[in-house]
Design a protein around this motif. Structure first.
Motif, PDB file in Angstrom:
ATOM      1  N   SER A 169      -1.543  -2.344   8.491  1.00 18.88           N
ATOM      2  CA  SER A 169      -0.334  -2.520   7.450  1.00 18.88           C
ATOM      3  C   SER A 169       0.663  -1.515   8.195  1.00 18.88           C
ATOM      4  CB  SER A 169      -0.531  -2.002   6.251  1.00 18.88           C
ATOM      5  OG  SER A 169       0.567  -1.660   5.354  1.00 18.88           O
ATOM      6  N   GLU A 199       3.651  -1.047   6.615  1.00 17.63           N
ATOM      7  CA  GLU A 199       4.027  -0.031   5.504  1.00 17.63           C
ATOM      8  C   GLU A 199       3.119   1.117   5.649  1.00 17.63           C
ATOM      9  OE1 GLU A 199       3.351  -3.142   5.192  1.00 17.63           O
ATOM     10  OE2 GLU A 199       5.266  -4.054   5.082  1.00 17.63           O
ATOM     11  N   LYS A 200       1.670   1.179   5.786  1.00 13.97           N
ATOM     12  CA  LYS A 200       1.134   2.177   5.971  1.00 13.97           C
ATOM     13  C   LYS A 200       1.189   3.160   7.137  1.00 13.97           C
ATOM     14  CE  LYS A 200      -1.994   5.309   4.703  1.00 13.97           C
ATOM     15  NZ  LYS A 200      -1.727   6.264   3.867  1.00 13.97           N
ATOM     16  N   GLU A 206       4.458   3.222   8.473  1.00 13.08           N
ATOM     17  CA  GLU A 206       5.629   3.827   8.333  1.00 13.08           C
ATOM     18  C   GLU A 206       5.608   5.078   7.120  1.00 13.08           C
ATOM     19  OE1 GLU A 206       8.056   0.687   6.940  1.00 13.08           O
ATOM     20  OE2 GLU A 206       8.460  -0.294   8.953  1.00 13.08           O
ATOM     21  N   ASP A 207       4.752   4.874   6.354  1.00 10.60           N
ATOM     22  CA  ASP A 207       4.134   6.032   5.325  1.00 10.60           C
ATOM     23  C   ASP A 207       4.050   7.400   6.088  1.00 10.60           C
ATOM     24  OD1 ASP A 207       4.849   4.603   3.269  1.00 10.60           O
ATOM     25  OD2 ASP A 207       2.833   4.114   2.606  1.00 10.60           O
TER      26      ASP A 207
END
Length: 410
Positions: free
Chosen positions: A106, A108-109, A111-112
Motif C-alpha cells: 500500500s 498509503e502505508k 507514506e504513513d
C-alpha cells in the motif's frame, strides 16, 4: 497477495479498530490487544506458535514502529535499506545487495511510515518538499524522495550505522588500514594536523572519521557540525554537537552548515569536525583551518585525491567568486593531510592513499602533494578477498606541528 499477507492485513484491521477506541496506550497495553486478536484468530484457525510470535512482532511494529522495515532496522547485519516505492525493498548485507522477500503493498502505508520518520526529526515531506534528509532514533541516515518526483511511490534509503562505533583496531583487523599507518595518523591527530578524508559513496568515510576522531585528546573541546547528525565520537568530555536545519514550508528559519561553522568559531573550539562538505560551506571550513583551529577534520566525496582537490575548488566557487589560484592557496595552507578511501571489487573498504598537502607551487599555480602511504594490491586469496598492504612510500615534509607538540614519528 498471498494468504499470509491477506491474513496479516485482516488481523491488523481488527487490531486498529480496537486501538481506535483508546486515545493513549503504552506498549504493554498494545501487546495485550494484539494477543486478544491472535487468540480469537487461533480459535477459528490453528496458528503455530512460531507463526503466532512472528505475527505478534509484525503487528506491534506496524502500529508502534516502522512496520516491516523495523525487522531490517533491528538486524545488525543490514547496512543499507532501499525502498523503491511499492515495487520492492532491497538490502545490503556484508557488502552484497539483494531483494528482500517483503514489500509494501500500500502506497498509503509507506507514506504513513515516511511521515512518522520525518515528524520525529521536525522535518516535512510532501509534494512541496519532495526531497528530505532525516535520521532514525538509532542514528541511521534516511533519504526520502516523494511524489511527484518519485513515480512509483516514496523512495526511502536508510543507511544504518553500527550500534557500537567501529574502532581503529577493528579497521586494522579487517585490513582496512595497516597498524603502521594508524599509528602515524594517531600522532598527526594528536599534534593538530588538519585532516581531510575523501572517498566515493559507501567507502566508509564517516566510519573512518569516527575512528580517527577518537585520537583527539579527551580534554579538548570538540565541536561537530553536520547536515544530519551521524558522528559517534566516544569519550570526549567537552563535546558540542550541532546539526543544520532546513527551512520550513514558508522558506524561513533555515540554519546552514555555513551558519554553524561561523558560529562555532565563537564557541572557543579546540577542534572543529565537519561531517561532510558538499558546497559553499567549504570556504568556511578552509578559513577555520587557516585561522588557528588546528586539528580540524572533515570529509568529502571524491574518486581520488586529485579529483577531491578539484572538487574542493569547485565547491568554494559556489560560495565565493575569487580567483582559482587564491582558492588553491587556501586549500594548500588549510589542509595538511588527505586520507583517501575506496570500496574494492570484493566489497571491502580500504585506505588507498595517505598524502600530505605539502604546499603551493606559485610558478605553475598548482597544489603540491606528497604521497606518504599507498595501498599495493597483491592478488586474491582462495575466497576471492583482495590481498594487499598499505605501504609507506614517502616521508612527511612538514613536521613543525609534531615538533611543537613534542611528538616524534620514530
Amino acid at each position: 497477495m498471498n494468504e499470509n499477507e491477506k491474513r496479516f492485513r485482516e488481523l491488523r484491521a481488527r487490531l486498529m479498530e480496537r486501538l481506535e477506541q483508546y486515545r493513549e496506550m503504552d506498549d504493554e497495553e498494545i501487546y495485550q490487544k494484539i494477543d486478544e486478536v491472535l487468540m480469537e484468530q487461533a480459535e477459528k484457525n490453528y496458528i503455530r506458535l512460531i507463526e503466532k510470535m512472528e505475527l505478534r512482532t509484525e503487528l506491534f511494529n506496524s502500529v508502534r514502529k516502522l512496520d516491516i522495515l523495523q525487522e531490517l532496522i533491528d538486524d545488525n547485519s543490514v547496512t543499507e535499506i532501499m525502498v523503491n516505492g511499492t515495487e520492492g525493498i532491497f538490502i545490503e548485507q556484508e557488502g552484497r545487495v539483494r531483494q528482500w522477500t517483503k514489500r509494501f503493498y500500500s502506497r498509503e502505508k509507506l507514506e504513513d511510515i515516511v511521515q512518522q520518520i520525518v515528524a520525529k526529526c521536525n522535518r516535512v515531506a510532501n509534494e512541496a518538499v519532495s526531497i528530505v534528509d532525516a535520521r532514525l532514533e538509532n542514528g541511521a541516515r534516511v533519504n526520502i524522495v516523494m511524489a511527484p518526483i518519485a513515480l512509483n511511490g516514496p523512495v526511502v534509503t536508510i543507511r544504518r550505522f553500527p550500534d557500537h562505533p567501529i574502532s581503529m583496531d577493528q579497521l586494522i583487523e579487517w585490513n582496512a588500514i595497516s597498524a603502521e599507518a594508524s599509528q602515524f595518523l594517531r600522532k598527526l591527530v594528536q599534534a593538530g594536523y588538519n585532516i581531510f578524508i575523501s572517498g566515493g559513496t559507501g567507502s566508509g568515510k564517516t566510519t573512518f572519521l569516527n575512528a580517527l576522531s577518537n585520537y583527539i585528546p579527551k580534554e579538548e573541546r570538540i565541536i561537530t557540525i553536520e547536515d544530519n547528525a551521524e558522528l559517534q565520537i566516544q569519550g570526549a568530555q567537552n563535546l558540542v554537537r550541532l546539526e543544520a536545519r532546513r527551512a520550513n514550508e514558508e522558506g524561513d528559519n533555515e540554519v546552514t552548515i555555513r551558519d554553524l561553522i561561523k558560529s562555532s568559531l565563537r564557541m572557543r573550539p579546540d577542534r572543529i569536525v565537519v561531517g561532510e562538505v558538499r558546497g559553499s560551506e567549504t570556504i568556511d571550513m578552509l578559513q577555520s583551518m587557516n585561522t588557528g583551529h588546528d586539528g580540524s577534520l572533515s570529509t568529502g566525496h571524491g574518486n581520488n585525491p586529485v579529483d577531491m582537490l578539484s572538487r574542493l575548488e569547485t565547491m568554494v566557487l559556489m560560495g565565493l567568486d575569487i580567483p582559482v589560484q587564491a582558492i588553491r592557496r587556501q586549500i594548500a595552507s588549510g589542509i595538511d593531510i588527505m586520507v583517501h578511501l575506496g570500496r574494492m571489487r570484493d566489497k571491502s573498504r580500504k585506505v588507498l592513499e595517505i598524502l600530505e598537502i605539502s604546499g603551493y607551487e606559485y610558478q605553475r599555480g598548482e597544489i603540491k602533494t606528497n604521497t606518504l602511504f599507498r595501498f599495493e594490491e597483491e592478488g586474491e586469496d582462495e575466497n576471492g578477498k583482495l590481498k594487499g598492504t598499505l605501504k609507506q612510500v614517502g616521508e612527511l615534509v612538514h613536521g613543525e606541528k609534531l615538533q611543537r607538540a613534542g611528538i616524534s614519528l620514530k
